[in-house]
Design an enzyme around this catalytic site. Structure first.
Site, PDB file in Angstrom:
ATOM      1  N   GLY A 167     -21.148  26.928 -14.792  1.00 25.93           N
ATOM      2  CA  GLY A 167     -20.734  28.184 -14.152  1.00 25.93           C
ATOM      3  C   GLY A 167     -19.783  28.961 -15.040  1.00 25.93           C
ATOM      4  O   GLY A 167     -19.882  30.191 -15.158  1.00 25.93           O
TER       5      GLY A 167
ATOM      6  N   LYS B 224     -12.355  21.543 -20.957  1.00 27.24           N
ATOM      7  CA  LYS B 224     -13.635  22.251 -20.810  1.00 27.24           C
ATOM      8  C   LYS B 224     -13.421  23.760 -20.810  1.00 27.24           C
ATOM      9  O   LYS B 224     -14.154  24.496 -21.463  1.00 27.24           O
ATOM     10  CB  LYS B 224     -14.309  21.789 -19.517  1.00 27.24           C
ATOM     11  CG  LYS B 224     -15.721  22.316 -19.341  1.00 27.24           C
ATOM     12  CD  LYS B 224     -16.608  21.352 -18.565  1.00 27.24           C
ATOM     13  CE  LYS B 224     -16.298  21.328 -17.080  1.00 27.24           C
ATOM     14  NZ  LYS B 224     -16.802  22.524 -16.372  1.00 27.24           N
ATOM     15  N   SER B 225     -12.417  24.233 -20.080  1.00 28.31           N
ATOM     16  CA  SER B 225     -12.176  25.686 -20.004  1.00 28.31           C
ATOM     17  C   SER B 225     -11.881  26.255 -21.388  1.00 28.31           C
ATOM     18  O   SER B 225     -12.418  27.301 -21.777  1.00 28.31           O
ATOM     19  CB  SER B 225     -10.973  25.977 -19.093  1.00 28.31           C
ATOM     20  OG  SER B 225     -11.272  25.636 -17.771  1.00 28.31           O
TER      21      SER B 225
ATOM     22  N   SER C 176      -9.941  33.516  -9.019  1.00 25.67           N
ATOM     23  CA  SER C 176     -10.956  32.926  -9.901  1.00 25.67           C
ATOM     24  C   SER C 176     -10.752  33.350 -11.339  1.00 25.67           C
ATOM     25  O   SER C 176     -10.843  34.529 -11.682  1.00 25.67           O
ATOM     26  CB  SER C 176     -12.356  33.341  -9.439  1.00 25.67           C
ATOM     27  OG  SER C 176     -13.286  33.077 -10.471  1.00 25.67           O
TER      28      SER C 176
ATOM     29  N   ASP D  74     -10.632  21.966  -9.071  1.00 31.61           N
ATOM     30  CA  ASP D  74     -11.632  20.971  -9.481  1.00 31.61           C
ATOM     31  C   ASP D  74     -11.183  19.540  -9.177  1.00 31.61           C
ATOM     32  O   ASP D  74     -11.946  18.594  -9.396  1.00 31.61           O
ATOM     33  CB  ASP D  74     -11.919  21.094 -10.985  1.00 31.61           C
ATOM     34  CG  ASP D  74     -12.613  22.414 -11.327  1.00 31.61           C
ATOM     35  OD1 ASP D  74     -13.268  22.992 -10.429  1.00 31.61           O
ATOM     36  OD2 ASP D  74     -12.493  22.862 -12.479  1.00 31.61           O
TER      37      ASP D  74
HETATM   38  C1  S3P Z   1     -12.787  27.656 -14.697  1.00 33.06           C
HETATM   39  C2  S3P Z   1     -12.358  28.204 -13.545  1.00 33.06           C
HETATM   40  C3  S3P Z   1     -12.542  27.587 -12.211  1.00 33.06           C
HETATM   41  C4  S3P Z   1     -12.963  26.117 -12.313  1.00 33.06           C
HETATM   42  C5  S3P Z   1     -13.985  25.895 -13.376  1.00 33.06           C
HETATM   43  C6  S3P Z   1     -13.451  26.340 -14.730  1.00 33.06           C
HETATM   44  C7  S3P Z   1     -12.565  28.391 -15.960  1.00 33.06           C
HETATM   45  O1  S3P Z   1     -13.495  28.324 -11.519  1.00 33.06           O
HETATM   46  O2  S3P Z   1     -13.441  25.659 -11.079  1.00 33.06           O
HETATM   47  O3  S3P Z   1     -14.333  24.537 -13.460  1.00 33.06           O
HETATM   48  O4  S3P Z   1     -12.673  27.781 -17.041  1.00 33.06           O
HETATM   49  O5  S3P Z   1     -12.273  29.591 -15.901  1.00 33.06           O
HETATM   50  P1  S3P Z   1     -13.059  29.637 -10.691  1.00 33.06           P
HETATM   51  O6  S3P Z   1     -12.152  30.381 -11.567  1.00 33.06           O
HETATM   52  O7  S3P Z   1     -14.284  30.415 -10.399  1.00 33.06           O
HETATM   53  O8  S3P Z   1     -12.379  29.078  -9.477  1.00 33.06           O
END
Ligand code: S3P
Length: 442
Positions: free
Chosen positions: A97, A26-27, A170, A322
């Protein structure tokens, strides 16, 4: 499926067996579309996760002026025009998010105005963590409904670089600042006292940007110079370790099981869960290690294991943030206590994941203690026989369904349709392995 539907996992009578492929990460899927949209020229993506979160990002990138085409299963082409322009409609990021925060960072660097919004869950999540540093760079924001929340309006352009020292590990905040920094004057520096996933840094290089990363203490100092153009490229998205976790977890807890998930990304900032399971005594083997799309990848086999509770090191949190929901479901089947602390960030994810897991596990007869920034699960017989609230959170739903596959009685979850945000084929995959998950009431 309606908003009030349920899914039920019944105890597996035999065992889980088989070889599957995890859906695309997903990222990396969000990033490949966003970077492709910012770049000049064509970006070809294979293995893209076609979950709802990613489809929202694809629509957003198109609204910012890129051409986005689906060529086949997981195969997408993004033709960027070298920058974003003012979109005609609201950018609706759905449940994502990562989508909204990275898109805000990317868009902030261009002279445009855009309204960002999302679903009921996204409207509850904090945005100042990203708008704050972007405002320090020169972007302006109007809160359209409530402070710190979407919907909000961004006025981008004329940014200057900043040095930003992260207070939470983060990757979303880091990435938003770096993407804005590409179109800021001067240097943009992000200092992370603790490492977070580095897909942005790796993928920016694949798009021909110069990014300088040095180790600093336990973390990283990341620097880039503004005024850099991205060039379209080819991205192969590997399997998502956060999704692979679910079939592997099921194999660990259902007696007699053996499941292999192929093509799982093994970026060291993403594998904290696998390290933890191995410490718990899990029979987990990784074979066929290779590099694909600039990331370490391997095939992971999990076999049913006699597990022991552990204290998860707090400095591992960012590499498995996660994964605590599914870890806690597995911990319910381990002997003794599994202590998970230093994870206050879990409370501001798609739901308050500590509260939801504590409530769901307790309803299923598991002993759980809740703390402000963590929780402790004591393993033992898992009764099940409950219908669990998920607050429309995909990982809460999948974690309880996996729990139910080895419980004494079925476990049902409310509002399971959000599973499609990250793992559209979850139910079919689990049932193909020998699971029993269906939409009939328990
Ligand atoms: C992600 C970072 C994480 C993770 C999210 C995906 C990303 O959040 O929880 O599901 O793709 O950069 P944070 O970086 O805010 O912890």
């Amino acid at each position: 499926m309606t908003a009030s539907s349920t899914l039920t996992a019944r105890p597996v009578v035999a065992s889980l067996k088989g070889v599957v492929r995890a859906p695309g990460d997903k990222s990396m899927s969000h990033r490949s579309l966003i970077f492709g949209g910012m770049a000049e020229g064509v970006t070809e993506i294979e293995g893209l996760l076609e979950g709802d979160d990613i489809l929202a990002t694809a629509r957003a990138v198109e609204a910012f002026g890129a051409k986005v085409e689906r060529l086949g299963e997981g195969r997408w082409r993004v033709t960027g025009q070298g920058g974003f322009t003012t979109p005609e409609a609201v950018i609706d990021c759905g449940n994502a998010g990562t989508g909204v925060r990275l898109l805000m960072g990317a868009a902030a660097g261009y002279e445009l105005t855009a309204v960002f919004d999302g679903d009921a869950s996204l409207r509850k999540r904090p945005m100042k963590r990203v708008t704050g540093p972007l405002a320090d760079m020169g972007a302006r924001f109007d809160w359209n409904a409530a402070e710190d929340r979407v919907p909000l309006t961004l006025h981008g352009g004329n940014l200057g670089g900043v040095e930003y020292v992260q207070t939470v590990a983060s990757a979303q905040i880091k990435s938003a600042i770096l993407l804005a920094g590409l179109n800021a004057t001067g240097e943009t520096v992000v200092v992370e006292p603790e490492k977070s996933r580095d897909h942005t840094e790796r993928m920016l290089r694949a798009f021909c940007a110069a990014v300088d990363v040095t180790e600093e203490g336990e973390g990283w100092r990341i620097r880039l110079t503004g005024g850099q153009k991205l060039s379209g490229t080819h991205v192969a998205v590997p399997g998502d370790p956060s999704s692979a976790a679910f079939p592997l977890a099921a194999a660990l807890i259902v007696p007699g099981s053996e499941v292999t998930v192929e093509g799982v990304m093994l970026n060291p900032q993403r594998t904290g869960l696998f390290d933890t399971w191995i410490e718990m005594g899990a029979d987990l083997t990784i074979t066929n290690r290779r590099v694909s799309g600039g990331e370490d990848v391997g095939d992971i086999t999990a076999r049913h294991s006699a597990l022991k509770g552990v204290v998860v090191p707090e400095d591992r949190a960012a590499s498995m943030i996660d994964e605590y929901p599914i870890l806690s479901a597995v911990a319910a089947y381990a002997e003794g206590r599994t202590v998970m602390r230093g994870i206050g960030e879990m409370r501001v994810k798609e739901s308050d994941r500590i509260a939801l897991m504590v409530a769901g596990l307790s309803a299923c007869g598991v002993a759980v203690e809740e703390e402000a920034e963590g929780f402790i699960v004591t393993g033992g017989p898992v009764k099940g026989g409950a219908t669990v609230a998920t607050a429309h959170d995909h990982r809460i739903a999948m974690s309880h369904l996996v729990l139910g596959l080895a419980a004494e009685q079925p476990v049902s979850v409310l509002d399971p349709e959000m599973i499609a945000t990250s793992f559209p084929g979850f139910v079919d995959m689990m049932n193909g392995l020998g699971g029993d998950i269906g939409s009939d009431a328990a």
